[in-house]
Scaffold this motif. Structure first.
Motif, short mmCIF file in Angstrom:
data_model
loop_
_atom_site.label_atom_id
_atom_site.label_comp_id
_atom_site.label_asym_id
_atom_site.label_seq_id
_atom_site.Cartn_x
_atom_site.Cartn_y
_atom_site.Cartn_z
N TRP A 139 -16.39 -21.85 17.82
CA TRP A 139 -16.29 -21.83 16.36
C TRP A 139 -14.85 -21.46 16.01
CZ3 TRP A 139 -19.18 -24.00 12.92
CH2 TRP A 139 -19.09 -23.65 11.57
N SER A 140 -14.45 -21.65 14.76
CA SER A 140 -13.03 -21.52 14.43
C SER A 140 -12.76 -20.51 13.33
CB SER A 140 -12.45 -22.87 14.02
OG SER A 140 -11.05 -22.80 13.96
N ALA A 141 -13.27 -19.29 13.50
CA ALA A 141 -12.91 -18.19 12.61
C ALA A 141 -12.06 -17.19 13.39
CB ALA A 141 -14.16 -17.51 12.06
N VAL A 142 -11.29 -16.38 12.68
CA VAL A 142 -10.46 -15.37 13.33
C VAL A 142 -10.53 -14.07 12.54
CG1 VAL A 142 -8.85 -17.01 14.37
CG2 VAL A 142 -8.36 -16.07 12.10
N CYS A 143 -10.24 -12.97 13.24
CA CYS A 143 -10.04 -11.69 12.57
C CYS A 143 -8.65 -11.71 11.95
CB CYS A 143 -10.16 -10.54 13.57
SG CYS A 143 -9.59 -8.96 12.92
N GLU A 144 -8.56 -11.55 10.66
CA GLU A 144 -7.27 -11.66 9.99
C GLU A 144 -6.31 -10.56 10.39
OE1 GLU A 144 -7.55 -9.71 5.66
OE2 GLU A 144 -9.05 -11.29 5.95
N ASP B 109 -4.84 -0.28 13.45
CA ASP B 109 -4.11 0.97 13.66
C ASP B 109 -4.98 2.22 13.69
OD1 ASP B 109 -4.69 1.18 10.95
OD2 ASP B 109 -2.62 1.21 10.28
N GLY B 110 -6.24 2.12 13.25
CA GLY B 110 -7.09 3.31 13.22
C GLY B 110 -7.27 3.97 14.58
N ILE B 111 -7.33 3.16 15.63
CA ILE B 111 -7.59 3.71 16.97
C ILE B 111 -6.42 4.54 17.48
CG2 ILE B 111 -6.71 1.72 18.24
CD1 ILE B 111 -9.81 3.86 19.11
N LEU B 112 -5.22 4.36 16.91
CA LEU B 112 -4.07 5.16 17.34
C LEU B 112 -4.32 6.65 17.12
CD1 LEU B 112 -1.36 3.99 18.54
CD2 LEU B 112 -2.74 2.29 17.34
N TYR B 113 -5.10 6.98 16.10
CA TYR B 113 -5.46 8.37 15.83
C TYR B 113 -6.24 8.95 17.00
CZ TYR B 113 -8.44 12.12 13.98
OH TYR B 113 -9.14 13.30 13.80
N ASN B 114 -7.27 8.24 17.46
CA ASN B 114 -8.10 8.72 18.57
C ASN B 114 -7.32 8.76 19.87
OD1 ASN B 114 -9.76 6.78 16.63
ND2 ASN B 114 -11.06 8.52 17.16
N ARG C 277 2.34 3.04 20.46
CA ARG C 277 2.82 2.33 19.28
C ARG C 277 1.93 1.11 19.04
NH1 ARG C 277 9.37 2.01 20.63
NH2 ARG C 277 9.54 4.13 21.52
N GLN C 278 1.63 0.88 17.78
CA GLN C 278 0.91 -0.36 17.48
C GLN C 278 1.85 -1.54 17.73
OE1 GLN C 278 -0.19 -1.34 13.41
NE2 GLN C 278 -2.20 -2.02 14.10
N ALA C 279 1.31 -2.59 18.34
CA ALA C 279 2.10 -3.80 18.56
C ALA C 279 2.53 -4.35 17.21
CB ALA C 279 1.29 -4.84 19.32
N PRO C 280 3.73 -4.91 17.12
CA PRO C 280 4.23 -5.42 15.84
C PRO C 280 3.60 -6.76 15.47
CG PRO C 280 5.83 -5.85 17.54
CD PRO C 280 4.73 -5.06 18.20
N ALA D 155 8.99 -8.72 13.41
CA ALA D 155 10.05 -7.81 13.85
C ALA D 155 10.13 -6.56 12.98
CB ALA D 155 11.39 -8.54 13.86
N GLY D 156 9.96 -5.42 13.60
CA GLY D 156 10.15 -4.15 12.90
C GLY D 156 8.93 -3.60 12.22
N CYS D 157 7.83 -4.36 12.18
CA CYS D 157 6.65 -3.88 11.44
C CYS D 157 5.54 -3.48 12.39
CB CYS D 157 6.13 -4.95 10.48
SG CYS D 157 4.65 -4.44 9.58
N GLN D 158 5.13 -2.23 12.30
CA GLN D 158 3.95 -1.75 13.01
C GLN D 158 3.00 -1.23 11.92
OE1 GLN D 158 6.29 0.88 15.51
NE2 GLN D 158 5.58 -0.19 17.32
N CYS D 159 2.35 -2.15 11.26
CA CYS D 159 1.65 -1.79 10.02
C CYS D 159 0.40 -2.63 9.82
CB CYS D 159 2.60 -1.99 8.84
SG CYS D 159 3.43 -3.61 8.83
N ASN D 160 -0.35 -2.85 10.90
CA ASN D 160 -1.47 -3.79 10.83
C ASN D 160 -2.79 -3.04 10.67
OD1 ASN D 160 -2.56 -6.29 10.74
ND2 ASN D 160 -2.35 -6.75 12.92
N SER D 161 -3.32 -3.02 9.45
CA SER D 161 -4.56 -2.33 9.13
C SER D 161 -5.59 -3.31 8.61
CB SER D 161 -4.32 -1.26 8.06
OG SER D 161 -3.43 -0.26 8.51
N CYS D 162 -6.86 -2.98 8.84
CA CYS D 162 -7.94 -3.78 8.26
C CYS D 162 -8.18 -3.29 6.83
CB CYS D 162 -9.22 -3.62 9.09
SG CYS D 162 -10.64 -4.45 8.35
N PRO D 163 -7.94 -4.15 5.84
CA PRO D 163 -8.11 -3.70 4.46
C PRO D 163 -9.56 -3.35 4.13
CG PRO D 163 -7.81 -6.08 4.52
CD PRO D 163 -7.54 -5.57 5.91
N TYR D 164 -10.49 -3.96 4.84
CA TYR D 164 -11.92 -3.72 4.56
C TYR D 164 -12.36 -2.37 5.10
CZ TYR D 164 -11.25 -8.71 4.03
OH TYR D 164 -10.74 -9.94 3.67
N MET D 165 -11.89 -2.01 6.30
CA MET D 165 -12.21 -0.68 6.84
C MET D 165 -11.64 0.42 5.95
SD MET D 165 -13.98 -0.48 9.70
CE MET D 165 -14.49 -1.50 11.09
#
Length: 305
Positions: A155-160, A227-232, A243-246, A249-259
């Motif tokens: 199927w062709s869906a992805v986690c955004e 990024d939530g798992i970085l806390y644990n 470090r969260q993977a970027p 370039a330069g952005c380590q800021c990937n969060s799930c808006p729904y969570m």
């Protein structure tokens, strides 16, 4: 009469939400906990499909989602009517669906899997001579096809969130680190990223990898997931450079808006009985969805005992 409230929280919720929970875990852990919970009310600080799964596994409990908008792109990108046609076009295949799917999606499935047990369950099916179709996560399915030489239609869906990780940004981050570096990644990430990973696994699997790490103490460990798992991970190993993977370039800021819709205020309201109750699933629909979930849980009990 006492109303026993149990609060569950996924690793991807904010630290303060996890601290409000009776149980914190990944999808498999929380599914098992919800199934056995002796609760009148289950507050599920996660996303909607998780709360639906809890209701399916514990139909006697009242299940409350703190925020009605906390969905998942794997759900919103899947038209269930089209999925039904796709499944019917592969009548000789076993339909394996990732747990990140709606109740209606699960009801059209033969097996449900999580990122922790997907490798083992699909290997089990192939060992039995079965042919498999996989939904909804295209990235996860592509990795399984690549890693094991399967030819599963996908199927062709992805986690955004995970789909934003990219090879070019990761390589740039790697090049900026002069010493040792590692990449651990969730299988919802794109295949070029997963090919570069030292470890690919579930949320709990990545956490356990970090806990067990005994390599160069000065190494940088990039983590390709929400990024939530970085806390644990930081709690478990404050000595490591995590470090969260970027995503560029330069952005380590990937969060799930729904969570992140699971705020302190929303969870508190849910614990008081307010919020979105999962009361819209019909008995027949829940019964159909329960079959492939229970199949997965029984396999997990036997395989991981």
């Amino acid at each position: 009469m006492t109303n026993r409230v149990v609060t569950l929280a996924h690793y991807y919720t904010q630290p303060e939400i996890q601290q409000m929970a009776d149980k914190v875990g990944d999808s498999l852990e929380l599914s098992l906990y919800a199934r056995e919970a002796e609760a009148d009310t289950i507050v599920f600080a996660g996303v909607r499909f998780m709360a639906e799964t809890a209701k399916i596994l514990n139909p006697q409990a009242r299940v409350i989602l703190p925020d009605a908008g906390s969905t998942c792109s794997l759900v919103t990108q899947t038209d269930v009517t089209a999925l039904k046609r796709w499944r019917e076009s592969h009548p000789d295949h076993v339909h394996v669906s990732y747990i990140n799917s709606s109740a209606q999606h699960k009801a059209l499935s033969d097996w449900i899997v999580t990122s922790r047990n997907v490798d083992d369950i699909i290997a089990h099916l192939y060992a039995e001579g079965k042919k498999v179709i996989f939904s909804p996560d295209r990235n996860m399915g592509a990795y399984l096809n690549y890693q094991y030489g399967y030819d599963m239609p996908l199927w062709s869906a992805v986690c955004e969130v995970h789909d934003k990780f990219n090879e070019a940004a990761l390589q740039e981050a790697f090049d900026a680190v002069p010493g040792s570096k590692y990449l651990i990644a969730h299988p919802e990430s794109p295949l070029p990223v997963l090919k570069k990973a030292d470890y690919v696994g579930s949320t709990s699997g990545m956490l356990n990898w970090v806990k067990a790490y005994q390599g160069d103490a000065r190494a940088v460990i990039f983590v390709a997931t929400e990024d939530g798992i970085l806390y644990n991970m930081g709690l478990a190993r404050p000595d490591l450079d995590l470090r969260q993977a970027p995503i560029y370039a330069g952005c380590q800021c990937n969060s799930c808006p729904y969570m992140k819709m699971n705020t302190i205020e929303a969870v508190r309201r849910a614990q008081q009985g307010e919020g979105t109750e999962i009361d819209y699933l019909g008995e027949a629909e829940m019964a159909a969805a329960r079959v492939p979930i229970e199949r997965m849980l029984e396999f997990s009990r036997r395989y991981y005992a």
